[in-house]
Design an enzyme around this catalytic site. Structure first.
Site, mmCIF file in Angstrom:
data_model
loop_
_atom_site.group_PDB
_atom_site.id
_atom_site.type_symbol
_atom_site.label_atom_id
_atom_site.label_comp_id
_atom_site.label_asym_id
_atom_site.label_seq_id
_atom_site.Cartn_x
_atom_site.Cartn_y
_atom_site.Cartn_z
ATOM 1 N N ARG A 162 86.964 6.730 9.131
ATOM 2 C CA ARG A 162 86.314 5.422 9.104
ATOM 3 C C ARG A 162 87.317 4.315 8.811
ATOM 4 N NH1 ARG A 162 82.234 7.835 4.918
ATOM 5 N NH2 ARG A 162 84.161 9.004 4.701
ATOM 6 N N LYS A 202 80.504 22.606 -9.040
ATOM 7 C CA LYS A 202 79.991 21.231 -8.909
ATOM 8 C C LYS A 202 78.558 21.256 -8.423
ATOM 9 C CE LYS A 202 83.818 18.541 -7.259
ATOM 10 N NZ LYS A 202 84.130 17.802 -6.054
ATOM 11 N N HIS A 227 78.046 11.516 10.640
ATOM 12 C CA HIS A 227 78.474 12.899 10.903
ATOM 13 C C HIS A 227 77.992 13.348 12.294
ATOM 14 C CE1 HIS A 227 78.280 13.281 6.280
ATOM 15 N NE2 HIS A 227 79.550 13.247 6.624
ATOM 16 N N SER A 276 77.852 9.462 2.880
ATOM 17 C CA SER A 276 76.847 10.235 2.134
ATOM 18 C C SER A 276 76.624 9.609 0.765
ATOM 19 C CB SER A 276 77.299 11.688 1.980
ATOM 20 O OG SER A 276 77.380 12.309 3.239
HETATM 21 P P1 ADP Z 1 84.060 15.519 2.439
HETATM 22 O O1 ADP Z 1 83.538 15.574 1.042
HETATM 23 O O2 ADP Z 1 84.719 16.815 2.869
HETATM 24 O O3 ADP Z 1 84.880 14.311 2.785
HETATM 25 P P2 ADP Z 1 81.844 14.337 3.899
HETATM 26 O O4 ADP Z 1 80.533 15.007 4.140
HETATM 27 O O5 ADP Z 1 81.858 13.122 3.055
HETATM 28 O O6 ADP Z 1 82.759 15.493 3.334
HETATM 29 O O7 ADP Z 1 82.531 13.962 5.288
HETATM 30 C C1 ADP Z 1 82.824 14.952 6.256
HETATM 31 C C2 ADP Z 1 83.680 14.324 7.347
HETATM 32 O O8 ADP Z 1 82.938 13.336 8.037
HETATM 33 C C3 ADP Z 1 84.918 13.613 6.813
HETATM 34 O O9 ADP Z 1 85.972 13.809 7.740
HETATM 35 C C4 ADP Z 1 84.510 12.162 6.778
HETATM 36 O O10 ADP Z 1 85.618 11.301 6.894
HETATM 37 C C5 ADP Z 1 83.639 12.108 8.020
HETATM 38 N N1 ADP Z 1 82.648 11.030 7.976
HETATM 39 C C6 ADP Z 1 81.765 10.746 7.000
HETATM 40 N N2 ADP Z 1 81.008 9.686 7.328
HETATM 41 C C7 ADP Z 1 81.437 9.278 8.553
HETATM 42 C C8 ADP Z 1 81.069 8.210 9.436
HETATM 43 N N3 ADP Z 1 80.130 7.337 9.115
HETATM 44 N N4 ADP Z 1 81.732 8.115 10.611
HETATM 45 C C9 ADP Z 1 82.712 8.993 10.928
HETATM 46 N N5 ADP Z 1 83.117 10.007 10.146
HETATM 47 C C10 ADP Z 1 82.491 10.152 8.975
#
Ligand code: ADP
Length: 163
Positions: free
Chosen positions: A98, A45, A21, A136
């Site tokens: 990703r 949730k 992130h 995450s």
């Molecule tokens: P959500 O539940 O809304 O997908 P996340 O916290 O999982 O929220 O992810 C937020 C954003 O960050 C999403 O667009 C996700 O694709 C992106 N993201 C998560 N991990 C990575 C990473 N390692 N590299 C690039 N983008 C990422």
């Protein structure tokens, strides 16, 4: 003529915020004058970290970026991302990509958001290869099972301080 401020919202669950992130945020700051990192939560949730702790973890993580003058705000929200964008006069939504699976899911969400709010444009930022495996979900699994997640988290973040 003064140029209009370009503000983007970077929404996500950020449960927790990871180096992946952080990498997307760092790239987004090259494109936009101001970025709002928005922790989305759902009242129904139960997440891993409380939304207030996610905001605190992100605020601590971005301190080095903010100290160089980057304009970053961290907020939490529930409801539609496009409504949050309108509230903050942000015309852009940032999402990280990703994999092709991310792209398939994200493009559908981007189209729905565009339909609800034609003035809002989604910008996809590709993951850097060194962070593309970080999610995450994996980080949560490592933490729940007693592993050391520090290499997946922004520097200086000790997850115990947010649980
Ligand atoms: P959500 O539940 O809304 O997908 P996340 O916290 O999982 O929220 O992810 C937020 C954003 O960050 C999403 O667009 C996700 O694709 C992106 N993201 C998560 N991990 C990575 C990473 N390692 N590299 C690039 N983008 C990422």
């Amino acid at each position: 003529m003064r140029q209009k401020m370009r503000t983007a919202v970077f929404p996500g669950s950020f449960d927790p915020f990871t180096l992946g992130h952080m990498d997307v945020l760092t790239s987004a700051l090259k494109l936009f004058d101001s970025v709002i990192v928005a922790v989305g939560y759902n009242h129904l949730k139960h997440g891993f970290l409380h939304p207030d702790q996610r905001v605190r973890l992100i605020s601590d993580s971005i301190r080095p970026l903010a100290s160089t003058g980057a304009d970053i705000e961290v907020v939490s929200y529930s409801g539609l991302t496009v409504d949050l964008c309108r509230k903050h006069n942000a015309e852009f939504i940032i999402r990280g990509l990703r994999t092709t699976t991310d792209f398939e899911l994200e493009s559908v969400i981007a189209q729905a958001n565009r339909k609800m709010s034609p003035e809002t444009v989604t910008v996809f930022i590709p993951a850097s290869h060194e962070y593309s495996f970080i999610s995450s979900t994996v980080v949560r699994d490592v933490i729940i099972n007693g592993g050391d997640a520090s290499s997946f988290l922004p520097s200086g973040i000790d997850i115990k301080n947010y649980m």
